[in-house]
Enzyme design. Structure first.
Site, PDB file in Angstrom:
ATOM      1  CB  CYS A 112      -0.939   0.005   1.201  1.00 55.25           C
ATOM      2  SG  CYS A 112      -0.104  -0.166   2.794  1.00 55.25           S
TER       3      CYS A 112
ATOM      4  CB  ALA B 116     -11.820 -11.115   5.001  1.00 50.20           C
TER       5      ALA B 116
END
Length: 407
Positions: free
Chosen positions: A50, A190
């Protein structure tokens, strides 16, 4: 051969640039294979998280130009080089080694000391090995990087508390609400980041956790982990995400979706159903899951991963001393690695010199063999040992010079 590293990270590129280069886990093998097949590239690895996208390559020395890597980025991601270039950093040889060691040791992370980055580097390494993109040079370098990261963890307190992007996100939510007691939280995605977020949310008193994921089994697994007395947890079918998202006070998103999940219109619908009660989105996905224009909706507040930097900066100040100790370890390990590489490069010359000296020693012993014939076996062994010792002492300065010779 030349070691070249090219990349962008949270310090050099805003999220709207990073998300255009982000590689989902399912495409990492293809991207790595494509990189390794570029002209002049012998080995390659891609680290996509990220906060960064980095290309670590071993290139033929006469082809070691970052223009080759820029062309790869342009062609593979359909992002013009002119868009990427202002945000790029490039490291070669020793500095590339140093950068890799710092990344693996979490010294270059937005949250210094977070433990996830080492696992992400290992995952990239595994993928690169599986597609045949890693061999001699990168194999040894990456193994050393893992050792250095472990040493930093064991010899400093830089990772003494559980810190991650997820924990910073939860800290931000706590500061926004004052308390998370009784709050309902929706996790969209998840993965590991969501699991970490859930743990921190529970520690801060969240009363209910909803989980939505495209793969229901993963959502059920997280719910099963965190079900217990005083805590309500529930799986939201992904197809019902938009119908039920308004139930949450806080939405934390961390999917790998190629397109945004929530837009401005969704925010308007949610706030209407909540009768004006505020709703906070913490988007830790890259590419982003939430359109930043949702901030324009009254009652909606959106924070993306770059917004977490302010919280991370405070964390860095607290860990300054440990980070300095970790930097010293990295610098020492870079020196050791470079010395080893230089020694390996000198091995053929060292072996040739030793072989030549041994041949000369044997020739001289053969020349005086008749004069030594009257010696006892013990005396002959002593002469042999003496000549070996003299040869070794004469060779020593030359061998040292070869090992320390700069590249």
């Amino acid at each position: 051969m030349k070691l070249v590293l090219l990349g962008v990270n949270h310090n050099t590129a805003p999220i709207d640039v990073r998300e255009r280069l982000a590689i989902p886990a399912g495409r990492l093998a293809d991207a790595t294979r494509t990189l390794a097949h570029q002209p002049g590239i012998r080995e390659g690895l891609i680290l996509s998280t990220c906060n960064r996208v980095e290309l670590l390559t071993v290139q033929e020395s006469d082809a070691a130009q970052n223009s080759d890597l820029l062309r790869f980025l342009d062609e593979y991601f359909a992002v013009p080089a002119s868009t990427i270039q202002p945000h790029l950093y490039e490291f070669r040889e020793r500095e590339a080694v140093r950068h890799l060691f710092r990344v693996a040791s979490s010294l270059d992370s937005m949250v210094v000391g977070e433990p996830q980055i080492l696992g992400q580097v290992k995952e990239s390494y595994t993928v690169a090995r599986e597609v045949g993109a890693v061999s001699g040079t990168l194999e040894g370098l990456l193994q050393r990087a893992f050792t250095v990261a472990k040493k930093v963890r064991s010899e400093t307190q830089i990772g003494s508390s559980s810190v991650s992007i997820a924990s910073v996100a939860v800290d931000l939510a706590r500061k926004i609400f004052g308390s998370l007691a009784g709050k309902q939280v929706l996790l969209v995605g998840a993965g590991k980041m969501s699991e970490l977020a859930a743990r921190h949310l529970i520690q801060q008193g969240a009363a209910s956790i909803l989980v939505a994921n495209r793969t229901p089994e993963r959502a059920r697994k997280i719910v099963a982990q965190f079900s217990g007395p005083g805590l309500s947890s529930e799986v939201i079918p992904f197809e019902e995400l938009y119908a039920q998202a308004h139930r949450a006070d806080i939405v934390i998103t961390s999917t790998g979706a190629p397109q945004q999940l929530f837009g401005r219109a969704h925010g308007q619908q949610f706030i209407q159903k909540r009768r004006g009660k505020p709703m906070f989105f913490i988007d830790i996905a890259v590419p982003r899951d939430v359109d930043p224009k949702m901030n324009e909706v009254e009652g909606c507040f959106v924070y993306d991963i770059d917004d977490l930097q302010q919280v991370a900066a405070a964390n860095l100040a607290d860990r300054g001393r440990e980070a300095a100790a970790a930097e010293d370890i990295v610098s020492s390990e870079v020196d050791r690695y470079q010395q080893r590489i230089q020694s390996l490069g000198a091995v053929p010359a060292i072996r040739a010199l030793q072989q030549s000296a041994e041949e000369m020693r044997q020739a001289e012993l053969a020349r005086v063999a008749t004069k030594l014939a009257g010696l006892t076996p013990e005396q002959q062994a002593a002469v042999d040992a003496l000549t070996r010792s003299i040869t070794a002492k004469l060779l020593h300065p030359q061998l040292v010079a070869l090992r320390e010779k700069p590249e």
